[in-house]
Motif scaffolding. Structure first.
Motif, PDB file in Angstrom:
ATOM      1  N   ALA A 177     -72.589  -9.946  35.431  1.00  0.00           N
ATOM      2  CA  ALA A 177     -72.242  -9.632  36.808  1.00  0.00           C
ATOM      3  C   ALA A 177     -71.103 -10.517  37.298  1.00  0.00           C
ATOM      4  O   ALA A 177     -70.858 -11.599  36.752  1.00  0.00           O
ATOM      5  CB  ALA A 177     -73.463  -9.826  37.707  1.00  0.00           C
ATOM      6  N   PRO A 178     -70.398 -10.081  38.335  1.00  0.00           N
ATOM      7  CA  PRO A 178     -69.405 -10.949  38.971  1.00  0.00           C
ATOM      8  C   PRO A 178     -70.079 -12.223  39.477  1.00  0.00           C
ATOM      9  O   PRO A 178     -71.198 -12.187  39.978  1.00  0.00           O
ATOM     10  CB  PRO A 178     -68.882 -10.104  40.135  1.00  0.00           C
ATOM     11  CG  PRO A 178     -69.191  -8.692  39.755  1.00  0.00           C
ATOM     12  CD  PRO A 178     -70.475  -8.760  38.969  1.00  0.00           C
ATOM     13  N   ARG A 179     -69.380 -13.339  39.355  1.00  0.00           N
ATOM     14  CA  ARG A 179     -69.962 -14.620  39.777  1.00  0.00           C
ATOM     15  C   ARG A 179     -69.776 -14.814  41.275  1.00  0.00           C
ATOM     16  O   ARG A 179     -68.781 -14.411  41.857  1.00  0.00           O
ATOM     17  CB  ARG A 179     -69.307 -15.770  39.020  1.00  0.00           C
ATOM     18  CG  ARG A 179     -69.631 -15.784  37.533  1.00  0.00           C
ATOM     19  CD  ARG A 179     -69.129 -17.041  36.862  1.00  0.00           C
ATOM     20  NE  ARG A 179     -69.750 -18.242  37.403  1.00  0.00           N
ATOM     21  CZ  ARG A 179     -69.477 -19.476  36.954  1.00  0.00           C
ATOM     22  NH1 ARG A 179     -68.604 -19.659  35.984  1.00  0.00           N
ATOM     23  NH2 ARG A 179     -70.085 -20.520  37.491  1.00  0.00           N
ATOM     24  N   GLY A 180     -70.765 -15.438  41.882  1.00  0.00           N
ATOM     25  CA  GLY A 180     -70.643 -15.855  43.262  1.00  0.00           C
ATOM     26  C   GLY A 180     -70.816 -14.765  44.293  1.00  0.00           C
ATOM     27  O   GLY A 180     -70.484 -14.968  45.468  1.00  0.00           O
ATOM     28  N   ASP A 181     -71.343 -13.621  43.893  1.00  0.00           N
ATOM     29  CA  ASP A 181     -71.523 -12.514  44.830  1.00  0.00           C
ATOM     30  C   ASP A 181     -72.870 -11.864  44.537  1.00  0.00           C
ATOM     31  O   ASP A 181     -72.993 -11.018  43.658  1.00  0.00           O
ATOM     32  CB  ASP A 181     -70.386 -11.504  44.665  1.00  0.00           C
ATOM     33  CG  ASP A 181     -70.394 -10.429  45.742  1.00  0.00           C
ATOM     34  OD1 ASP A 181     -71.489 -10.075  46.224  1.00  0.00           O
ATOM     35  OD2 ASP A 181     -69.309  -9.925  46.090  1.00  0.00           O
ATOM     36  N   SER A 187     -76.113  -4.979  42.415  1.00  0.00           N
ATOM     37  CA  SER A 187     -75.699  -3.608  42.120  1.00  0.00           C
ATOM     38  C   SER A 187     -75.319  -3.448  40.653  1.00  0.00           C
ATOM     39  O   SER A 187     -75.549  -2.378  40.069  1.00  0.00           O
ATOM     40  CB  SER A 187     -74.528  -3.205  43.023  1.00  0.00           C
ATOM     41  OG  SER A 187     -73.365  -3.969  42.735  1.00  0.00           O
ATOM     42  N   THR A 188     -74.772  -4.501  40.043  1.00  0.00           N
ATOM     43  CA  THR A 188     -74.434  -4.461  38.620  1.00  0.00           C
ATOM     44  C   THR A 188     -75.694  -4.336  37.771  1.00  0.00           C
ATOM     45  O   THR A 188     -75.770  -3.507  36.859  1.00  0.00           O
ATOM     46  CB  THR A 188     -73.646  -5.717  38.222  1.00  0.00           C
ATOM     47  OG1 THR A 188     -72.404  -5.747  38.946  1.00  0.00           O
ATOM     48  CG2 THR A 188     -73.347  -5.731  36.719  1.00  0.00           C
ATOM     49  N   CYS A 212     -79.539  -9.223  31.039  1.00  0.00           N
ATOM     50  CA  CYS A 212     -78.634  -9.545  32.141  1.00  0.00           C
ATOM     51  C   CYS A 212     -79.272 -10.633  32.981  1.00  0.00           C
ATOM     52  O   CYS A 212     -80.484 -10.777  33.025  1.00  0.00           O
ATOM     53  CB  CYS A 212     -78.301  -8.317  32.978  1.00  0.00           C
ATOM     54  SG  CYS A 212     -79.707  -7.372  33.620  1.00  0.00           S
ATOM     55  N   GLY A 213     -78.422 -11.396  33.627  1.00  0.00           N
ATOM     56  CA  GLY A 213     -78.887 -12.516  34.431  1.00  0.00           C
ATOM     57  C   GLY A 213     -78.647 -13.838  33.735  1.00  0.00           C
ATOM     58  O   GLY A 213     -79.005 -14.004  32.572  1.00  0.00           O
ATOM     59  N   MET A 214     -78.009 -14.762  34.474  1.00  0.00           N
ATOM     60  CA  MET A 214     -77.735 -16.102  33.956  1.00  0.00           C
ATOM     61  C   MET A 214     -78.183 -17.134  35.001  1.00  0.00           C
ATOM     62  O   MET A 214     -78.922 -16.791  35.927  1.00  0.00           O
ATOM     63  CB  MET A 214     -76.259 -16.219  33.586  1.00  0.00           C
ATOM     64  CG  MET A 214     -75.846 -15.238  32.499  1.00  0.00           C
ATOM     65  SD  MET A 214     -74.177 -15.495  31.838  1.00  0.00           S
ATOM     66  CE  MET A 214     -73.189 -15.045  33.257  1.00  0.00           C
ATOM     67  N   SER A 215     -77.736 -18.350  34.850  1.00  0.00           N
ATOM     68  CA  SER A 215     -78.254 -19.437  35.687  1.00  0.00           C
ATOM     69  C   SER A 215     -78.164 -19.140  37.179  1.00  0.00           C
ATOM     70  O   SER A 215     -79.082 -19.436  37.940  1.00  0.00           O
ATOM     71  CB  SER A 215     -77.515 -20.737  35.376  1.00  0.00           C
ATOM     72  OG  SER A 215     -77.829 -21.208  34.087  1.00  0.00           O
ATOM     73  N   ASP A 216     -77.052 -18.543  37.629  1.00  0.00           N
ATOM     74  CA  ASP A 216     -76.835 -18.363  39.053  1.00  0.00           C
ATOM     75  C   ASP A 216     -77.522 -17.130  39.640  1.00  0.00           C
ATOM     76  O   ASP A 216     -77.640 -17.032  40.864  1.00  0.00           O
ATOM     77  CB  ASP A 216     -75.329 -18.247  39.338  1.00  0.00           C
ATOM     78  CG  ASP A 216     -74.579 -19.538  39.050  1.00  0.00           C
ATOM     79  OD1 ASP A 216     -75.230 -20.604  39.000  1.00  0.00           O
ATOM     80  OD2 ASP A 216     -73.348 -19.476  38.862  1.00  0.00           O
ATOM     81  N   ASP A 217     -77.944 -16.200  38.781  1.00  0.00           N
ATOM     82  CA  ASP A 217     -78.415 -14.921  39.327  1.00  0.00           C
ATOM     83  C   ASP A 217     -79.615 -14.339  38.578  1.00  0.00           C
ATOM     84  O   ASP A 217     -79.907 -13.161  38.702  1.00  0.00           O
ATOM     85  CB  ASP A 217     -77.273 -13.894  39.328  1.00  0.00           C
ATOM     86  CG  ASP A 217     -76.603 -13.720  37.970  1.00  0.00           C
ATOM     87  OD1 ASP A 217     -77.253 -13.989  36.935  1.00  0.00           O
ATOM     88  OD2 ASP A 217     -75.422 -13.310  37.940  1.00  0.00           O
ATOM     89  N   PHE A 218     -80.350 -15.168  37.838  1.00  0.00           N
ATOM     90  CA  PHE A 218     -81.402 -14.605  36.984  1.00  0.00           C
ATOM     91  C   PHE A 218     -82.563 -14.023  37.767  1.00  0.00           C
ATOM     92  O   PHE A 218     -83.197 -13.073  37.322  1.00  0.00           O
ATOM     93  CB  PHE A 218     -81.892 -15.629  35.952  1.00  0.00           C
ATOM     94  CG  PHE A 218     -82.670 -16.799  36.487  1.00  0.00           C
ATOM     95  CD1 PHE A 218     -84.051 -16.761  36.579  1.00  0.00           C
ATOM     96  CD2 PHE A 218     -82.014 -17.957  36.869  1.00  0.00           C
ATOM     97  CE1 PHE A 218     -84.772 -17.846  37.042  1.00  0.00           C
ATOM     98  CE2 PHE A 218     -82.717 -19.055  37.332  1.00  0.00           C
ATOM     99  CZ  PHE A 218     -84.098 -19.006  37.429  1.00  0.00           C
TER     100      PHE A 218
END
Length: 243
Positions: A177-181, A187-188, A212-218
């Motif tokens: 996904a786009p970072r910081g949003d 939506s992604t 999908c999903g990493m440290s900032d958005d998991f």
């Protein structure tokens, strides 16, 4: 790493893992999912063998690398280290065609088959080695030019061919996904789930893995259906603050 440093870092890894698991449980509860449906991969590409061994002691069992030479270093370094030698490794990030042979047989899952060309190359090399590689197809759901992967339209058009390739088993889909949003991230991830559902209906394939999903958005990713999240900084970096 000195003994006192190891003890301090291990203590951090255990505390941080407990914090992550609490957030995973919360995301599952909010979305009506079972926590057992979500697998966590600790992205170890920026740390050394000692850190991976300590992460194993802290409870992590699956790790992710994006460079074949670093994967080899980790495997060789862990080999004499008792139970940690049983760690699972996945290949994440872009995989170059000329590095495929270094990965086959050494990873459980290739996360980033981003083109038909790469899929065909893995297929051919796996056939020569008389093995089957478990792979995920990378999809650029967000449409960002900086990200690799098939567009959703390309995925629809070529997925039947991907499924028919010998030597590979398509286990699911992956996206970033786009970072910081947070809204665009959501939506992604939702778009990846919807694409999976469409491909299931059209082709009758299971596609049980959504990576999908990493440290900032998991937590967002889990709420939207991710079954596998890739966590790097929030696992290994004491300076990373979990929200």
């Amino acid at each position: 790493m000195e003994d006192d440093q190891r003890d301090e870092y291990l203590s951090f890894l255990k505390r941080r893992r407990e914090e992550i698991l609490r957030r995973v449980e919360g995301a599952c509860e909010r979305s009506g999912r079972d926590v057992s449906d979500v697998q966590l991969v600790a992205v170890s590409k920026t740390v050394g063998v000692d850190e991976v061994e300590l992460a194993w002691q802290a409870g992590w069992r699956a790790f992710g690398e994006n460079r074949p030479q670093e994967l080899k270093r980790k495997l060789e370094g862990l080999a004499p280290r008792g139970e940690a030698a049983d760690a699972r490794f996945d290949m994440i990030g872009n995989l170059q065609v000329n590095k495929i042979n270094q990965v086959l047989g050494n990873v459980r899952l290739i996360h980033s088959v981003s083109s038909m060309h790469l899929a065909e190359a893995i297929s051919k090399r796996a056939e020569v080695r008389e093995t089957v590689a478990d792979v995920l197809v990378e999809v650029n759901v967000s449409g960002e030019e900086s990200k690799s992967g098939l567009s959703p339209e390309e995925a629809h058009a070529s997925f039947g061919q991907l499924l028919a390739l010998p030597g590979i088993s398509v286990r699911g889909l992956m996206t970033m996904a786009p970072r910081g949003d947070a809204a665009r991230a959501r939506s992604t991830f939702a778009g990846l789930r919807e694409l999976r559902d469409e491909l299931r209906a059209d082709l009758g394939c299971e596609l049980e893995v959504l990576s999908c999903g990493m440290s900032d958005d998991f937590t967002i990713a889990i709420e939207e259906g991710s079954t596998l999240v890739r966590l790097g900084r929030c696992v290994f970096d004491p300076g990373y603050a979990l929200d």
